[in-house]
Motif scaffolding. Structure first.
Motif, mmCIF file in Angstrom:
data_model
loop_
_atom_site.group_PDB
_atom_site.id
_atom_site.type_symbol
_atom_site.label_atom_id
_atom_site.label_comp_id
_atom_site.label_asym_id
_atom_site.label_seq_id
_atom_site.Cartn_x
_atom_site.Cartn_y
_atom_site.Cartn_z
ATOM 1 N N SER A 233 -8.815 -88.872 67.749
ATOM 2 C CA SER A 233 -9.355 -89.804 66.759
ATOM 3 C C SER A 233 -10.815 -89.465 66.423
ATOM 4 O O SER A 233 -11.402 -90.067 65.545
ATOM 5 C CB SER A 233 -9.263 -91.244 67.278
ATOM 6 N N LEU A 234 -11.395 -88.495 67.109
ATOM 7 C CA LEU A 234 -12.779 -88.105 66.836
ATOM 8 C C LEU A 234 -12.806 -86.980 65.800
ATOM 9 O O LEU A 234 -11.847 -86.237 65.647
ATOM 10 C CB LEU A 234 -13.476 -87.617 68.112
ATOM 11 N N SER A 235 -13.948 -86.894 65.120
ATOM 12 C CA SER A 235 -14.114 -85.783 64.180
ATOM 13 C C SER A 235 -15.454 -85.112 64.438
ATOM 14 O O SER A 235 -16.334 -85.694 65.075
ATOM 15 C CB SER A 235 -14.048 -86.299 62.747
ATOM 16 N N VAL A 236 -15.601 -83.899 63.972
ATOM 17 C CA VAL A 236 -16.856 -83.167 64.157
ATOM 18 C C VAL A 236 -17.371 -82.787 62.781
ATOM 19 O O VAL A 236 -16.638 -82.193 61.987
ATOM 20 C CB VAL A 236 -16.632 -81.903 65.007
ATOM 21 N N ALA A 237 -18.630 -83.132 62.488
ATOM 22 C CA ALA A 237 -19.203 -82.792 61.181
ATOM 23 C C ALA A 237 -20.600 -82.238 61.375
ATOM 24 O O ALA A 237 -21.211 -82.426 62.433
ATOM 25 C CB ALA A 237 -19.240 -84.042 60.298
ATOM 26 N N LEU A 238 -21.090 -81.531 60.323
ATOM 27 C CA LEU A 238 -22.434 -80.972 60.415
ATOM 28 C C LEU A 238 -23.467 -81.984 59.944
ATOM 29 O O LEU A 238 -24.645 -81.841 60.231
ATOM 30 C CB LEU A 238 -22.540 -79.699 59.575
ATOM 31 N N THR A 239 -23.005 -82.994 59.229
ATOM 32 C CA THR A 239 -23.961 -83.984 58.718
ATOM 33 C C THR A 239 -23.644 -85.345 59.310
ATOM 34 O O THR A 239 -22.528 -85.608 59.754
ATOM 35 C CB THR A 239 -23.843 -84.087 57.185
ATOM 36 N N LEU B 36 -16.876 -91.327 64.998
ATOM 37 C CA LEU B 36 -15.998 -92.217 65.732
ATOM 38 C C LEU B 36 -15.194 -93.052 64.734
ATOM 39 O O LEU B 36 -15.700 -93.411 63.667
ATOM 40 C CB LEU B 36 -16.811 -93.164 66.621
ATOM 41 N N PRO B 37 -13.939 -93.400 65.060
ATOM 42 C CA PRO B 37 -13.174 -94.275 64.186
ATOM 43 C C PRO B 37 -13.745 -95.699 64.264
ATOM 44 O O PRO B 37 -14.419 -96.038 65.236
ATOM 45 C CB PRO B 37 -11.758 -94.218 64.774
ATOM 46 N N PRO B 38 -13.489 -96.547 63.271
ATOM 47 C CA PRO B 38 -14.073 -97.893 63.280
ATOM 48 C C PRO B 38 -13.572 -98.750 64.446
ATOM 49 O O PRO B 38 -14.315 -99.570 64.966
ATOM 50 C CB PRO B 38 -13.642 -98.497 61.949
ATOM 51 N N VAL B 39 -12.330 -98.547 64.848
ATOM 52 C CA VAL B 39 -11.795 -99.369 65.937
ATOM 53 C C VAL B 39 -11.408 -98.467 67.102
ATOM 54 O O VAL B 39 -10.626 -97.523 66.928
ATOM 55 C CB VAL B 39 -10.546 -100.154 65.471
ATOM 56 N N PRO B 40 -11.951 -98.731 68.258
ATOM 57 C CA PRO B 40 -11.572 -97.895 69.405
ATOM 58 C C PRO B 40 -10.119 -98.138 69.809
ATOM 59 O O PRO B 40 -9.527 -99.153 69.434
ATOM 60 C CB PRO B 40 -12.515 -98.346 70.514
ATOM 61 N N ARG C 64 -20.537 -93.593 61.151
ATOM 62 C CA ARG C 64 -20.348 -93.923 62.569
ATOM 63 C C ARG C 64 -20.322 -92.618 63.345
ATOM 64 O O ARG C 64 -19.249 -92.138 63.695
ATOM 65 C CB ARG C 64 -19.025 -94.665 62.764
ATOM 66 N N SER C 65 -21.488 -92.038 63.519
ATOM 67 C CA SER C 65 -21.474 -90.734 64.206
ATOM 68 C C SER C 65 -22.596 -90.664 65.233
ATOM 69 O O SER C 65 -23.578 -91.390 65.147
ATOM 70 C CB SER C 65 -21.607 -89.592 63.191
ATOM 71 N N LEU C 66 -22.399 -89.773 66.201
ATOM 72 C CA LEU C 66 -23.399 -89.567 67.251
ATOM 73 C C LEU C 66 -23.871 -88.123 67.188
ATOM 74 O O LEU C 66 -23.044 -87.200 67.189
ATOM 75 C CB LEU C 66 -22.788 -89.827 68.632
ATOM 76 N N PRO C 67 -25.197 -87.902 67.156
ATOM 77 C CA PRO C 67 -25.684 -86.520 67.168
ATOM 78 C C PRO C 67 -25.561 -85.938 68.586
ATOM 79 O O PRO C 67 -26.007 -86.551 69.540
ATOM 80 C CB PRO C 67 -27.154 -86.654 66.767
ATOM 81 N N MET C 68 -24.931 -84.794 68.682
ATOM 82 C CA MET C 68 -24.725 -84.187 70.000
ATOM 83 C C MET C 68 -24.789 -82.678 69.893
ATOM 84 O O MET C 68 -24.763 -82.130 68.784
ATOM 85 C CB MET C 68 -23.347 -84.587 70.575
ATOM 86 N N ALA D 169 -28.921 -108.612 66.847
ATOM 87 C CA ALA D 169 -27.775 -109.208 66.173
ATOM 88 C C ALA D 169 -26.559 -108.303 66.240
ATOM 89 O O ALA D 169 -25.420 -108.759 66.223
ATOM 90 C CB ALA D 169 -28.112 -109.492 64.708
ATOM 91 N N GLY D 170 -26.790 -106.979 66.354
ATOM 92 C CA GLY D 170 -25.655 -106.043 66.319
ATOM 93 C C GLY D 170 -25.401 -105.400 67.668
ATOM 94 O O GLY D 170 -25.747 -105.928 68.705
ATOM 95 N N TRP D 171 -24.742 -104.242 67.602
ATOM 96 C CA TRP D 171 -24.414 -103.518 68.834
ATOM 97 C C TRP D 171 -24.847 -102.062 68.730
ATOM 98 O O TRP D 171 -24.941 -101.522 67.631
ATOM 99 C CB TRP D 171 -22.910 -103.582 69.092
ATOM 100 N N GLN D 172 -25.125 -101.503 69.860
ATOM 101 C CA GLN D 172 -25.444 -100.081 69.888
ATOM 102 C C GLN D 172 -24.319 -99.334 70.592
ATOM 103 O O GLN D 172 -23.875 -99.733 71.666
ATOM 104 C CB GLN D 172 -26.746 -99.844 70.663
ATOM 105 N N VAL D 173 -23.889 -98.238 69.982
ATOM 106 C CA VAL D 173 -22.882 -97.385 70.592
ATOM 107 C C VAL D 173 -23.596 -96.137 71.096
ATOM 108 O O VAL D 173 -24.184 -95.396 70.299
ATOM 109 C CB VAL D 173 -21.786 -97.003 69.582
ATOM 110 N N ALA D 174 -23.564 -95.926 72.383
ATOM 111 C CA ALA D 174 -24.280 -94.811 73.016
ATOM 112 C C ALA D 174 -25.711 -94.750 72.515
ATOM 113 O O ALA D 174 -26.242 -93.677 72.220
ATOM 114 C CB ALA D 174 -23.555 -93.486 72.770
ATOM 115 N N GLY D 175 -26.332 -95.919 72.366
ATOM 116 C CA GLY D 175 -27.739 -95.955 72.013
ATOM 117 C C GLY D 175 -28.016 -95.972 70.510
ATOM 118 O O GLY D 175 -29.162 -96.103 70.100
ATOM 119 N N ARG D 176 -26.980 -95.865 69.676
ATOM 120 C CA ARG D 176 -27.215 -95.889 68.225
ATOM 121 C C ARG D 176 -26.579 -97.149 67.626
ATOM 122 O O ARG D 176 -25.426 -97.469 67.928
ATOM 123 C CB ARG D 176 -26.595 -94.663 67.557
ATOM 124 N N PRO D 177 -27.334 -97.853 66.789
ATOM 125 C CA PRO D 177 -26.772 -99.049 66.144
ATOM 126 C C PRO D 177 -25.562 -98.670 65.306
ATOM 127 O O PRO D 177 -25.573 -97.639 64.624
ATOM 128 C CB PRO D 177 -27.914 -99.542 65.251
#
Ligand SMILES: Nc1ncnc2c1ncn2[C@@H]1O[C@H](COP(=O)(O)OP(=O)(O)O)[C@@H](O)[C@H]1O
Ligand SMILES: [Mg+2]
Lengths: 352, 587
Positions: free
Chosen positions: A279-285, A336-340, A289-293, A253-261
């Motif tokens: 528009s990107l941010s870096v966090a430790l937690t 990631l921001p909500p809207v690209p 809307r975030s991707l672990p990298m 029903a949804g979408w995956q961004v780089a493999g994450r819902p």
């Protein structure tokens, strides 16, 4: 006006330049920007009249100078254009003066006029004290200046440069950039400048054509390319740092961004999302809307911090106001921001 | 369009030109036509000649007829023996010297290295003549050699026939093998050897396990080149074998044409080309089938050499002996015997008569010394003129061919130009000469027959040495990169002007060196010109050969010394020219 109409060049069956059309006004500084092997040199050599197009036309000031369809072209020397080769191609057995003088001699100028013009051009490029040296007795940067002097001496209406700064060291490159722009203003000639360095393109050009695999991906003013990249290729090729492209695919029903819902609404089931670096941010937690990298690079640029992270084949770069708390090698979460900033089809065409 | 204030009127666009053909087509066709005329046409002409109804029986005569054993099979056996023995021994000898110079601490390494390249510069007929001066016995009459004159009885097998032919050819060709093998050994990285040493391998193991496999391609190449050189050599078997009726294919070919049996001669020539080409091709195949290891590693500094220990001086003595026999000894004998009235007493009663004497009835049947001998002076003039002309035409064609193929690389025309220009490498000089007689001997259309003219010598020399001139031309063209020429083209300079102002000045050193190389090669060549020789157009080497055959050895030797002197002067000149300062080449 310099105009290309459906210009095509194939070597045997292999197309090097495909259906290129564009036009720029007199006095423009056109930069052909693209990765190595995309056909830039071939395009430039066709402009110089060294290669005959397979199809299409080249027009200088409304006159056809090359016509691939009729297999006809004006002789390289009679097109009112001059080419600065990537290798400089200085004649090693002639002095600096000799190199600049010889083309004028061939053109049939009087000795007095030649001497005057050579002195003038050498002074313009600040190499007059090197006049009696041979090319192997001067530095790379000076050779570059001689090559330019030789090309502008006969006052061509169109100046062609093939990656002229690529053999210079970084500092010299920045200086020469300014120098070339000054020279362009001084001569008023139309310049066509080939480079793979997008910074050169962005700083020097009045018009940029981004070339990829022999085709023009986008043609416009430098700011246009930054503001409205026409394709994913352009989006990732221009800008410092370049934009980030993340694949978005439908999953149930949804979408995956780089493999994450993720909560996102793309215009198509499968597409590419573009995010600008700031528009990107870096966090430790983990965030909503975030991707672990893995954080792989951190550097400071003009008071801001550029951080690059890697996961699988995906590489994202963020520009931050202050350095992230993590260190290189740590696991971080890229928010990631909500809207690209833009959407592209999986083939790289712009949607919105 | 805005231009600088002082700008002249902008150049107006002039009429362009239609590019009717693919670029370079005309040039390619011109070059191909030249090559066809120089090489392909004479070769096919020869083959076609032997297939005409009148001549076709020559094939059966030579291969199966009653005379076939004498005409072909025995000469073939001799030729093969010469080729195989010479190939093997040259590789062993050249390999030994190359190993000693490149990999060991033998005394005077550098001197040995230089000396080992010299024998190839001495024409084989010079060495063969020197052999006669030393070893000739009284078997065929005339003057005996020095050793016989000293009272040593020289057996026939040492004076004539196979053994002296082999020795002379080996002393000539081992130097070629040395050059090839030394170049390959030099690429064996010292790290490679040291890694083997660390692994615990000792001298013999390293040689068999590392060095030999790495240099095998060079050994094969050297062997097949020496083989091909020896089987096609004419001078040595002609001077040392013919007097005792030992025939090889090249002397048979010569003999057939001399007595007017041209068709049989041509058939033998074709068979000789096939044999020589077959072995070169086999060698080439064996080499190209292998991986070339030489380029895998960079060239490292050779920190350590094999320590020969107590063998240093004995091995040096062996190397020095071989080299002296191949270089100094023949030259000394030639000089001495051009001065001595009798070669039996080489070092007594020296006189300059054979050099500058006038005709005296009681010496050499009144033949004057070479300085006063109009025939020899004329031959010298012709030879020098021939050398200059061939150097010029050779470099011209070589440059044109390599320019064309470098600039227009693609297409089958370029490929055939390359292939054809290297074809003469497969063709023995004497067979080449025969082909020229077949093709240019009769009038072609409106053109007169060229046999006996200076032109045929120049054309033959140009065609025969084309592989060298094309090779030199290629090296020269590479110095003048495409963009240097293109940037000149952009100025609007015409082809001739670009050549004159850009290409030629840049290329002149290489051109001159290449031209001199060709000059030297042609003036000391015997096999190519021996069949094209006519009394009206004599060349020095053939005149020397004739004098030697007629027993006037002093004159033969004097002329040979003269050829050597001219070669040396030309070579020195080329070296000087190369080092002459050119400001743009400094730094
Ligand atoms: N003379 C040529 N013959 C055949 N292929 C060529 C030739 N020149 C260029 N190409 C091919 O055309 C393509 C574009 O080359 P080029 O214009 O030199 O690229 P760029 O300058 O952008 O690096 C390459 O794939 C190259 O291999
Ligand atoms: Mg390029």
């Amino acid at each position: 006006m310099l105009e290309l109409k459906n210009l095509t060049k194939s070597f045997g069956d292999v197309p090097a330049v495909r259906d290129v059309s564009l036009s720029v006004p007199d006095g423009a500084f056109l930069v052909l920007l693209g990765p190595s092997g995309c056909g830039k040199t071939t395009l430039l050599r066709m402009l110089a009249g060294l290669e005959l197009p397979t199809a299409g036309q080249i027009l200088f000031e409304g006159n056809v100078v090359s016509d691939g369809d009729r297999q006809w072209q004006v002789d390289p020397a009679k097109r009112n254009s001059g080419l600065v080769f990537q290798s400089y191609a200085l004649w090693p057995h002639m002095t600096v003066r000799g190199n600049v003088d010889w083309p004028l001699k061939v053109a049939g100028l009087e000795t007095a006029a030649r001497t005057q013009r050579v002195d003038e051009v050498l002074a313009m490029l600040e190499i007059n004290q090197l006049a009696e040296r041979y090319p192997n007795e001067i530095s790379g940067g000076q050779q570059q200046r001689v090559a330019i002097a030789r090309t502008i001496a006969p006052k061509p209406g169109v100046l062609l440069f093939d990656e002229p700064l690529s053999n210079l060291d970084a500092k010299l490159r920045v200086e020469m950039r300014t120098e070339l722009m000054r020279l362009h203003r001084a001569t008023g000639a139309t310049a066509v400048y080939v480079t793979h360095d997008q910074i050169e393109a962005m700083t020097m050009a009045t018009h940029v054509a981004v070339v990829n695999k022999g085709r023009i991906e986008q043609f416009g003013a430098p700011q246009d390319l930054i503001d409205h990249p026409a394709s994913a290729f352009v989006a990732t090729f221009v800008g410092t740092p370049p934009n980030n492209i993340v694949p978005v695919v439908r999953s149930g029903a949804g979408w995956q961004v780089a493999g994450r819902p993720m909560d996102i609404t793309p215009p198509l089931d499968d597409c590419l999302a573009m995010f600008r670096a700031d528009s990107l941010s870096v966090a430790l937690t983990e965030g909503p809307r975030s991707l672990p990298m893995e954080l792989v690079e951190v550097s400071t640029i003009a008071g801001r911090t550029m951080a690059t992270a890697l996961a699988g084949g995906l590489r994202l770069t963020a520009v931050l106001d202050r350095p992230p708390a993590a260190r290189v090698g740590d696991r971080v979460h890229i928010g990631l921001p909500p809207v690209p900033d833009a959407w592209f089809t999986p083939y790289g065409e712009r949607i919105a | 369009m805005a231009t600088l204030a002082s700008a002249p009127e902008p150049r107006t666009l002039q009429q362009g030109r239609r590019v009717l053909f693919q670029p370079g087509l005309v040039l390619k066709l011109v070059v191909l036509a030249i090559l066809v005329l120089l090489i392909v046409a004479p070769m096919t002409g020869t083959v076609l000649f032997t297939l005409t109804p009148d001549a076709i029986t020559a094939w059966s005569d030579v291969l199966v007829g009653r005379l076939a054993p004498n005409l072909f099979w025995w000469p073939l056996v001799n030729t093969m023996v010469i080729g195989v023995v010479c190939g093997v021994v040259c590789v062993l000898l050249g390999g030994f010297l190359a190993w000693a110079v490149v990999m060991t601490n033998i005394p005077f390494r550098r001197t040995i290295g230089v000396m080992a390249t010299l024998p190839f510069m001495i024409p084989s007929f010079a060495t063969a003549l020197a052999w006669g001066g030393l070893f000739k016995n009284d078997r065929i009459g005339g003057d005996v050699g020095w050793l016989q004159g000293m009272g040593i009885d020289i057996p026939d097998w040492l004076a004539w026939g196979m053994v002296p032919t082999l020795v002379v050819l080996i002393l000539h060709y081992f130097s070629l093998a040395f050059t090839i093998i030394a170049a390959s050994l030099a690429t064996v990285n010292s790290d490679l050897v040291e890694a083997a040493q660390i692994a615990g391998a000792k001298g013999r193991k390293i040689l068999m396990g590392i060095i030999l496999p790495v240099t095998t391609p060079a050994l094969i190449a050297a062997g097949s080149l020496c083989f091909a050189g020896a089987v096609s050599n004419f001078a040595a078997p002609a001077l040392l074998g013919l007097p005792v009726r030992m025939q090889t294919l090249s002397t048979r070919l010569f003999g057939m044409i001399e007595v007017g049996q041209t068709a049989r001669g041509f058939v033998i020539g074709i068979l000789l080309v096939l044999i020589s080409a077959l072995f070169l091709w086999l060698g080439n195949r064996a080499v190209s089938g292998r991986r070339s290891y030489a380029t895998i590693t960079g060239k490292g500094g050779r920190a350590k050499r094999f320590d020969l220990g107590p063998m240093r001086w004995p091995l040096f003595a062996v190397a020095a002996l071989i080299l002296l026999c191949a270089t100094v000894v023949p030259v000394i004998i030639l000089i001495a015997s051009s001065l001595a009235p009798s070669s039996a007493f080489l070092f007594s009663n020296w006189t300059l008569h054979y050099w500058i004497g006038t005709s005296t009835a009681n010496i050499a049947q009144g033949t004057p010394g070479i300085w006063h001998n109009p025939d020899i002076m004329w031959a010298t003039t012709v030879t020098l003129g021939l050398g200059l002309c061939v150097a010029f035409t050779g470099m011209f064609v070589g440059l044109l061919a390599s320019y064309t193929t470098a600039r227009y690389r693609s297409g089958w025309l370029s490929a055939s130009i390359m292939q054809i220009s290297f074809l003469p490498l497969l063709i023995p000089g004497i067979a080449f000469g025969a082909a020229y007689i077949a093709f240019f001997g009769a009038p072609i259309g409106p053109l007169p027959a060229l046999y006996g003219t200076f032109a045929i010598l120049v054309i033959a020399g140009t065609g025969y040495l084309l592989p060298f001139s094309v090779q030199t031309g290629r090296a020269v063209i590479q110095q003048v990169s495409g963009e240097l020429e293109e940037s000149a083209r952009l100025t609007g300079a015409s082809f001739a002007r670009r050549m004159w102002a850009i290409t030629v000045p840049l290329a002149i050193r290489g051109l001159a060196a290449g031209g001199i190389l060709i000059f030297v090669k042609i003036i000391r060549d015997l096999s190519l010109v021996v069949l094209l020789f006519t009394p009206t157009m004599p060349v020095m080497s053939v005149v020397a050969f004739r004098y030697a055959s007629e027993g006037f050895t002093q004159f033969a030797h004097a002329i040979t010394v003269l050829i050597l002197i001219i070669s040396i002067i030309a070579t020195l000149l080329s070296n000087r020219l190369q080092t002459k300062s050119q400001p743009w080449l400094k730094a």
